[in-house]
Design a protein around this motif. Structure first.
Motif, PDB file in Angstrom:
ATOM      1  N   LEU A 121       1.132  -0.929   0.338  1.00 29.69           N
ATOM      2  CA  LEU A 121       0.039  -0.062   0.031  1.00 29.69           C
ATOM      3  C   LEU A 121       1.119   1.413  -0.044  1.00 29.69           C
ATOM      4  O   LEU A 121       1.913   1.376   1.015  1.00 29.69           O
ATOM      5  CB  LEU A 121      -0.768   0.243   1.274  1.00 29.69           C
ATOM      6  CG  LEU A 121      -2.054  -1.088   1.346  1.00 29.69           C
ATOM      7  CD1 LEU A 121      -2.962  -0.918   2.192  1.00 29.69           C
ATOM      8  CD2 LEU A 121      -2.773  -0.881   0.015  1.00 29.69           C
ATOM      9  N   ILE A 122       0.559   1.997  -1.321  1.00 29.52           N
ATOM     10  CA  ILE A 122       1.382   3.915  -1.196  1.00 29.52           C
ATOM     11  C   ILE A 122      -0.271   4.568  -1.159  1.00 29.52           C
ATOM     12  O   ILE A 122      -1.260   4.340  -1.609  1.00 29.52           O
ATOM     13  CB  ILE A 122       1.879   3.717  -2.081  1.00 29.52           C
ATOM     14  CG1 ILE A 122       3.654   2.465  -1.405  1.00 29.52           C
ATOM     15  CG2 ILE A 122       2.471   5.065  -2.302  1.00 29.52           C
ATOM     16  CD1 ILE A 122       4.976   3.200  -2.952  1.00 29.52           C
ATOM     17  N   ASN A 123      -0.336   5.544   0.304  1.00 29.54           N
ATOM     18  CA  ASN A 123      -1.355   6.051  -0.003  1.00 29.54           C
ATOM     19  C   ASN A 123      -2.915   4.974   0.207  1.00 29.54           C
ATOM     20  O   ASN A 123      -3.722   5.928  -0.460  1.00 29.54           O
ATOM     21  CB  ASN A 123      -1.582   7.138  -1.285  1.00 29.54           C
ATOM     22  CG  ASN A 123      -0.184   8.189  -0.838  1.00 29.54           C
ATOM     23  OD1 ASN A 123       0.293   8.476   0.330  1.00 29.54           O
ATOM     24  ND2 ASN A 123       0.409   8.232  -1.689  1.00 29.54           N
ATOM     25  N   GLY A 124      -2.806   4.214   0.756  1.00 27.88           N
ATOM     26  CA  GLY A 124      -4.015   3.748   1.075  1.00 27.88           C
ATOM     27  C   GLY A 124      -4.486   2.588  -0.181  1.00 27.88           C
ATOM     28  O   GLY A 124      -5.305   1.847  -0.279  1.00 27.88           O
ATOM     29  N   MET A 125      -3.467   2.849  -1.709  1.00 27.95           N
ATOM     30  CA  MET A 125      -3.858   2.051  -2.387  1.00 27.95           C
ATOM     31  C   MET A 125      -2.280   1.012  -3.313  1.00 27.95           C
ATOM     32  O   MET A 125      -1.267   1.210  -2.561  1.00 27.95           O
ATOM     33  CB  MET A 125      -4.337   2.098  -4.409  1.00 27.95           C
ATOM     34  CG  MET A 125      -5.399   3.709  -3.539  1.00 27.95           C
ATOM     35  SD  MET A 125      -6.305   4.016  -5.138  1.00 27.95           S
ATOM     36  CE  MET A 125      -4.973   5.232  -5.058  1.00 27.95           C
ATOM     37  N   ALA A 126      -2.655  -0.161  -3.422  1.00 27.97           N
ATOM     38  CA  ALA A 126      -2.036  -1.099  -4.225  1.00 27.97           C
ATOM     39  C   ALA A 126      -1.716  -1.713  -5.195  1.00 27.97           C
ATOM     40  O   ALA A 126      -2.566  -1.265  -5.628  1.00 27.97           O
ATOM     41  CB  ALA A 126      -1.585  -1.962  -3.110  1.00 27.97           C
ATOM     42  N   SER A 127      -0.297  -1.780  -5.625  1.00 32.20           N
ATOM     43  CA  SER A 127      -0.385  -2.064  -7.126  1.00 32.20           C
ATOM     44  C   SER A 127       0.058  -3.232  -7.228  1.00 32.20           C
ATOM     45  O   SER A 127       1.687  -3.648  -6.783  1.00 32.20           O
ATOM     46  CB  SER A 127      -0.759  -0.577  -8.333  1.00 32.20           C
ATOM     47  OG  SER A 127       0.926  -0.422  -7.992  1.00 32.20           O
ATOM     48  N   ALA A 128      -0.184  -3.857  -8.977  1.00 31.68           N
ATOM     49  CA  ALA A 128       0.806  -5.465  -8.729  1.00 31.68           C
ATOM     50  C   ALA A 128       0.969  -5.438 -10.506  1.00 31.68           C
ATOM     51  O   ALA A 128       0.102  -5.530 -11.549  1.00 31.68           O
ATOM     52  CB  ALA A 128       0.777  -6.313  -7.483  1.00 31.68           C
ATOM     53  N   THR A 129       1.787  -6.072 -10.841  1.00 30.73           N
ATOM     54  CA  THR A 129       1.940  -7.070 -12.128  1.00 30.73           C
ATOM     55  C   THR A 129       2.061  -7.918 -12.636  1.00 30.73           C
ATOM     56  O   THR A 129       2.617  -9.030 -11.713  1.00 30.73           O
ATOM     57  CB  THR A 129       2.520  -6.631 -13.324  1.00 30.73           C
ATOM     58  OG1 THR A 129       4.115  -6.147 -12.334  1.00 30.73           O
ATOM     59  CG2 THR A 129       2.560  -4.554 -13.467  1.00 30.73           C
ATOM     60  N   ILE A 130       1.339  -8.775 -13.489  1.00 27.68           N
ATOM     61  CA  ILE A 130       1.236 -10.558 -13.149  1.00 27.68           C
ATOM     62  C   ILE A 130       1.187 -10.560 -15.668  1.00 27.68           C
ATOM     63  O   ILE A 130       0.405  -9.564 -15.901  1.00 27.68           O
ATOM     64  CB  ILE A 130       0.020 -10.848 -12.587  1.00 27.68           C
ATOM     65  CG1 ILE A 130       0.785 -12.277 -13.390  1.00 27.68           C
ATOM     66  CG2 ILE A 130      -0.888 -10.797 -13.433  1.00 27.68           C
ATOM     67  CD1 ILE A 130      -0.475 -13.215 -12.475  1.00 27.68           C
ATOM     68  N   LEU A 131       2.211 -11.537 -15.266  1.00 28.97           N
ATOM     69  CA  LEU A 131       1.913 -11.489 -17.226  1.00 28.97           C
ATOM     70  C   LEU A 131       0.777 -12.360 -17.788  1.00 28.97           C
ATOM     71  O   LEU A 131       0.189 -13.281 -17.342  1.00 28.97           O
ATOM     72  CB  LEU A 131       3.304 -12.749 -17.471  1.00 28.97           C
ATOM     73  CG  LEU A 131       3.865 -13.095 -18.623  1.00 28.97           C
ATOM     74  CD1 LEU A 131       4.220 -10.704 -19.360  1.00 28.97           C
ATOM     75  CD2 LEU A 131       5.274 -13.684 -18.599  1.00 28.97           C
ATOM     76  N   HIS A 132       0.736 -11.792 -18.748  1.00 32.55           N
ATOM     77  CA  HIS A 132      -0.234 -12.004 -19.329  1.00 32.55           C
ATOM     78  C   HIS A 132      -0.664 -13.956 -20.214  1.00 32.55           C
ATOM     79  O   HIS A 132       0.856 -13.917 -20.022  1.00 32.55           O
ATOM     80  CB  HIS A 132      -0.659 -11.873 -20.520  1.00 32.55           C
ATOM     81  CG  HIS A 132      -1.076 -10.179 -20.764  1.00 32.55           C
ATOM     82  ND1 HIS A 132      -1.907  -9.810 -21.766  1.00 32.55           N
ATOM     83  CD2 HIS A 132      -1.001  -9.502 -20.251  1.00 32.55           C
ATOM     84  CE1 HIS A 132      -2.941  -8.618 -21.525  1.00 32.55           C
ATOM     85  NE2 HIS A 132      -1.944  -8.126 -20.560  1.00 32.55           N
ATOM     86  N   PRO A 133      -1.524 -14.546 -19.791  1.00 31.74           N
ATOM     87  CA  PRO A 133      -1.065 -15.879 -20.053  1.00 31.74           C
ATOM     88  C   PRO A 133      -0.779 -16.330 -21.369  1.00 31.74           C
ATOM     89  O   PRO A 133      -1.041 -15.286 -22.162  1.00 31.74           O
ATOM     90  CB  PRO A 133      -2.354 -16.585 -20.200  1.00 31.74           C
ATOM     91  CG  PRO A 133      -3.156 -15.269 -20.268  1.00 31.74           C
ATOM     92  CD  PRO A 133      -3.042 -14.265 -20.019  1.00 31.74           C
ATOM     93  N   THR A 134      -0.505 -17.258 -21.751  1.00 35.86           N
ATOM     94  CA  THR A 134      -0.459 -17.946 -23.846  1.00 35.86           C
ATOM     95  C   THR A 134      -1.403 -18.493 -24.223  1.00 35.86           C
ATOM     96  O   THR A 134      -1.045 -18.969 -25.235  1.00 35.86           O
ATOM     97  CB  THR A 134       0.803 -18.951 -24.012  1.00 35.86           C
ATOM     98  OG1 THR A 134       0.795 -19.878 -22.302  1.00 35.86           O
ATOM     99  CG2 THR A 134       2.356 -18.276 -22.404  1.00 35.86           C
ATOM    100  N   SER A 135      -2.477 -18.819 -23.365  1.00 34.16           N
ATOM    101  CA  SER A 135      -3.690 -20.229 -23.773  1.00 34.16           C
ATOM    102  C   SER A 135      -4.863 -18.639 -23.286  1.00 34.16           C
ATOM    103  O   SER A 135      -4.981 -18.350 -22.609  1.00 34.16           O
ATOM    104  CB  SER A 135      -3.722 -21.168 -23.063  1.00 34.16           C
ATOM    105  OG  SER A 135      -2.392 -22.004 -23.630  1.00 34.16           O
ATOM    106  N   PRO A 136      -5.534 -18.632 -24.146  1.00 35.55           N
ATOM    107  CA  PRO A 136      -6.767 -17.708 -23.547  1.00 35.55           C
ATOM    108  C   PRO A 136      -7.948 -18.140 -23.316  1.00 35.55           C
ATOM    109  O   PRO A 136      -7.602 -19.537 -22.985  1.00 35.55           O
ATOM    110  CB  PRO A 136      -7.952 -17.806 -25.328  1.00 35.55           C
ATOM    111  CG  PRO A 136      -7.736 -19.173 -26.592  1.00 35.55           C
ATOM    112  CD  PRO A 136      -5.849 -19.410 -25.741  1.00 35.55           C
ATOM    113  N   GLY A 137      -8.753 -17.375 -22.177  1.00 33.94           N
ATOM    114  CA  GLY A 137      -9.186 -17.534 -21.252  1.00 33.94           C
ATOM    115  C   GLY A 137      -9.565 -16.260 -19.896  1.00 33.94           C
ATOM    116  O   GLY A 137      -9.631 -15.474 -20.415  1.00 33.94           O
ATOM    117  N   SER A 138     -10.376 -16.633 -19.313  1.00 32.75           N
ATOM    118  CA  SER A 138     -10.736 -15.717 -18.057  1.00 32.75           C
ATOM    119  C   SER A 138      -9.580 -15.789 -17.407  1.00 32.75           C
ATOM    120  O   SER A 138      -9.714 -16.871 -16.896  1.00 32.75           O
ATOM    121  CB  SER A 138     -12.675 -15.596 -18.427  1.00 32.75           C
ATOM    122  OG  SER A 138     -12.632 -16.937 -17.938  1.00 32.75           O
TER     123      SER A 138
END
Length: 414
Positions: free
Chosen positions: A284-301
């Motif tokens: 958290l920074i100023n009440g909010m947090a962020s992160a990243t994650i790599l897109h998959p290599t197979s379609p889906g949800s």
């Protein structure tokens, strides 16, 4: 016979001398007890710690008296100094600086010829630093969470002060400076510090006349967070295996509206269509947090959630990924039947798919039974597959290829 009579006479003489000596000693002791008289010439019975405690006695006997003092530090024996025809006692500092009640006895030989009592009270005014202890030093927001400031008021000789002296505990908060009532009990001052619904730093100090404490800091931290939202920079994307999906939370607050502290860990959970879970973290920074994650290599949800200190986000955020591969060619080498080529793997813009993109190669027999499966990677937009090392029997086989969800099959003859 004469010898026996002489021996009896000697025995009678020895007994007579022994009796006479005992009687003389008894007369001497009685005479001493009667003869020794003493008078206290100083009248002070109460002193303040640090004052000189002096006692002057007039003693009728020529025996130099001793003074036995029984007080908080135990029993001490003081020697006198003869001034004229009077005996003077000066109490040492370690006694005169210690407050409490003292019983004294004037000794002439083994006899107590006079006794009395002296009271030493703590020094006033107090000077120096007032010892204070705060605990706990960190509490959560909410009136149910409290702390305690304990003060041990003493004079400059470390004597505890007597109850009744005025003591104030001042607290500085975002609302200003206030005074908190204290309880003086068993020579210790107890000050309950009330809780606060607002996350903040509370500054505390105890003050006595002539003495004050160092500043103490009570940290009021946000309490358990309320459910919060979780978002993404998009709700749709391509399963290209190279772009980064940005995840973030909404504002994370506790039930009183306090923003959780910077650095609080947030754990993001991603669950794909196959039920496989992935995790990433942010702070958290100023009440909010962020992160990243790599897109998959197979379609889906993906179903995306987050948690802070065991509290889950209120609703999951859904992201769908479309197929990033739009086509490719399959070819079997005419001269080397066991060698296969995957060529011209293209993306949605007609571009060459990047190196390292996963490829799944499957080989089935005429009854569609899976014989082998290989996990390989693209290189320079294509791939060469060598089945010669697999020791397969000559015949017809079905080659199945899956690149990013784009599937193709081809019949091959080995």
């Amino acid at each position: 016979m004469a010898m026996l009579e002489t021996r009896n006479n000697i025995l009678l003489l020895f007994l007579a001398l022994l009796f006479l000596g005992s009687a003389c000693r008894h007369m001497e002791e009685s005479t001493t007890a009667v003869r020794v008289q003493a008078k206290l010439l100083t009248q002070e019975l109460e002193f303040t710690a640090g004052d000189k405690v002096e006692q002057l006695f007039a003693v009728s006997s020529g025996i130099q008296p001793l003074l036995m003092v029984d007080g908080p530090l135990g029993i001490s024996v003081l020697h006198s100094r003869l001034i004229g025809d009077q005996y003077f006692f000066l109490w040492p500092d370690h006694l005169s600086e210690k407050s409490g009640s003292y019983q004294w006895k004037l000794l002439a030989g083994a006899d107590v010829v006079l006794s009395g009592k002296i009271e030493i009270t703590p020094a006033i005014p107090n000077t120096g630093i007032l010892e204070t202890y705060l605990g706990p030093k960190r509490i959560f927001s909410g009136e149910e969470y409290k702390s305690m400031l304990v003060s041990i008021p003493t004079d400059k000789f470390d004597n505890p002060i007597v109850p009744g002296q005025s003591t104030e505990v001042h607290m500085r908060s975002t609302d200003g400076i206030s005074t908190i009532p204290s309880v003086h009990e068993d020579l210790i001052i107890w000050t309950p510090i009330p809780g606060s619904n607002r996350a903040q730093q509370l500054k505390l100090a105890a003050v006595l006349p002539g003495s004050r404490s160092r500043e103490q800091t009570l940290e009021v931290s946000p309490s358990v967070p309320m459910p919060f939202s979780v978002l993404s920079d998009t709700s749709r994307g391509y399963a290209d295996g190279k772009e980064l999906l940005q995840l973030r939370t909404g504002m994370v607050r506790d039930r009183y509206g306090n923003i959780l502290a910077d650095g609080t860990l947030v754990r993001f959970q991603v669950e794909n269509s196959s039920g496989i879970k992935l995790f990433t973290e942010g702070k958290l920074i100023n009440g909010m947090a962020s992160a990243t994650i790599l897109h998959p290599t197979s379609p889906g949800s993906w179903k995306i959630e987050a948690a802070v200190g065991g509290v889950q986000s209120n609703e999951p955020f859904m992201v769908s990924f479309e197929m990033a591969v739009t086509g490719y060619n399959l070819r079997q080498d005419q001269d080397i039947p066991g060698k296969l080529y995957i060529e011209q793997v293209s993306g949605v813009m007609g571009q060459m798919i990047q190196d390292g993109f996963p490829v799944i190669i499957g080989l089935k027999d005429p009854e569609f039974q899976l014989l082998l499966e290989k996990n390989m990677e693209l290189e320079d937009g294509g791939l060469t597959v060598d089945l010669g090392s697999e020791k397969l029997s000559p015949g017809k086989y079905l080659l199945a290829v899956n690149i990013g969800g784009f599937k193709r099959t081809m019949e091959i003859v080995l």
